[in-house]
Design an enzyme around this catalytic site. Structure first.
Site, mmCIF file in Angstrom:
data_model
loop_
_atom_site.group_PDB
_atom_site.id
_atom_site.type_symbol
_atom_site.label_atom_id
_atom_site.label_comp_id
_atom_site.label_asym_id
_atom_site.label_seq_id
_atom_site.Cartn_x
_atom_site.Cartn_y
_atom_site.Cartn_z
ATOM 1 N N CYS A 119 -63.648 -14.622 -58.163
ATOM 2 C CA CYS A 119 -62.161 -15.025 -57.910
ATOM 3 C C CYS A 119 -61.956 -16.369 -57.691
ATOM 4 O O CYS A 119 -62.538 -16.821 -56.658
ATOM 5 C CB CYS A 119 -61.823 -14.088 -56.748
ATOM 6 S SG CYS A 119 -60.079 -14.230 -56.033
ATOM 7 N N VAL A 120 -61.179 -16.979 -58.513
ATOM 8 C CA VAL A 120 -60.847 -18.543 -58.606
ATOM 9 C C VAL A 120 -59.374 -18.596 -59.098
ATOM 10 O O VAL A 120 -59.066 -17.708 -60.177
ATOM 11 C CB VAL A 120 -61.837 -19.522 -59.162
ATOM 12 C CG1 VAL A 120 -62.024 -19.086 -60.579
ATOM 13 C CG2 VAL A 120 -61.644 -20.919 -58.687
#
Length: 234
Positions: A119-120
Site C-alpha cells: 500500500c503506497v
C-alpha cells in the site's frame, strides 16, 4: 536462482510479435494494445540492463505484465542485509491504472498486508501514467526507509512504529533474518503466500515460482543416505 531469459533474447521476441499466442493466453498481455507492450518492453529492458541501486529486475519470459524483482534492504533500516523478492502486476488498463505490487518474501512492515500487497500512494491515488515502473520500484524502496503508519495494512506494525519503535525494529529484523537472507530468499517461498497460478494470472495475488534447487537438494540427501547404508553393510 537463474533469472528468466532477457526480454531481448530471440526466445522472447516471438511473443511480442504474436501477442495472441497460446503461451500468453492467461496473462494481461492480450488485453494491452501493441504500443503499450512496446513501452513496457522498452522500460523493462532498460531496468534489466541499468537497474536502480539495490534493485534487480528479472523479466518474465512468458508474461511481460508480471515483473519479478529483488530488492536489497536499505542500510540503516531493520531490513538491512535482507534480499526481498517482490513483483509488479500490470493490469489490462496499464498505464491508465497503476500496477499492483506484492512482496513475495515475508516482511514485517506497516504498508505490506498479510498477502504481500503493498500500500503506497503511487500505486493508488497519486498514480500518473507517465510515472513508469522505475518510479514505482524506487518509491517502494523508499517505503522501507520511511514507512507510512497512516495507511497501514499491517495494523500491528503501524501501531508499534508509532508507539514502540524498538519493538517494531526488532520484529522487522527478526523476520528479515528468517525469511530474507540472500541464500534463502531466492530458493524458497513462504508456504502461507497465496501463490496459485490462477491468482497470479488474474492479478489478485502473487505467484512464486518453484525452483529446481529444492529437487537437487533432495537428490543429494538421498545419495548421501544411500551411501551410508552401503557402508554399514560392508
Amino acid at each position: 536462482m537463474e533469472p528468466p531469459p532477457h526480454y531481448g533474447s530471440p526466445h522472447w521476441l516471438p511473443a511480442v510479435a504474436d501477442i495472441g499466442c497460446q503461451r500468453l493466453s492467461n496473462s494481461n498481455v492480450e488485453n494491452l494494445p501493441p504500443h503499450v507492450i512496446r513501452l513496457v518492453y522498452k522500460e523493462v529492458s532498460a531496468l534489466t540492463s541499468d537497474p536502480p541501486e539495490g534493485i534487480k529486475v528479472f523479466p518474465n519470459e512468458e508474461d511481460i505484465t508480471d515483473v519479478q524483482v529483488t530488492l536489497e534492504g536499505p542500510e540503516g533500516t531493520p531490513y538491512s542485509g535482507g534480499l526481498f523478492r517482490m513483483k509488479l502486476i500490470l493490469g489490462k488498463d496499464f498505464p491508465a491504472s497503476p500496477p499492483k505490487g506484492y512482496f513475495l518474501t515475508k516482511i514485517f512492515h506497516p504498508n505490506v498486508g498479510a498477502n504481500g500487497e503493498i500500500c503506497v500512494n503511487v500505486l493508488k491515488k497519486d498514480w500518473k501514467a507517465e510515472l513508469g515502473i522505475r518510479h514505482v520500484l524506487l518509491t517502494i524502496k523508499c517505503l522501507l526507509i520511511h514507512p507510512n503508519p497512516e495507511s497501514a495494512l499491517n495494523e500491528e506494525a503501524g501501531r508499534l512504529l508509532l508507539e514502540n519503535y524498538e519493538e517494531y525494529a526488532s520484529r522487522a529484523r527478526l523476520l528479515t533474518e528468517i525469511h530474507a537472507q540472500p541464500s534463502a530468499g531466492l530458493r524458497t517461498k513462504d508456504p502461507a503466500e497465496p501463490c496459485s497460478s490462477s491468482a497470479g494470472a488474474s492479478g489478485e495475488g502473487p505467484m512464486a515460482k518453484k525452483h529446481a534447487g529444492d529437487r537437487d537438494k533432495k537428490l543429494a540427501i538421498k545419495k548421501k543416505t544411500d551411501k551410508k547404508r552401503a557402508l554399514r553393510r560392508l
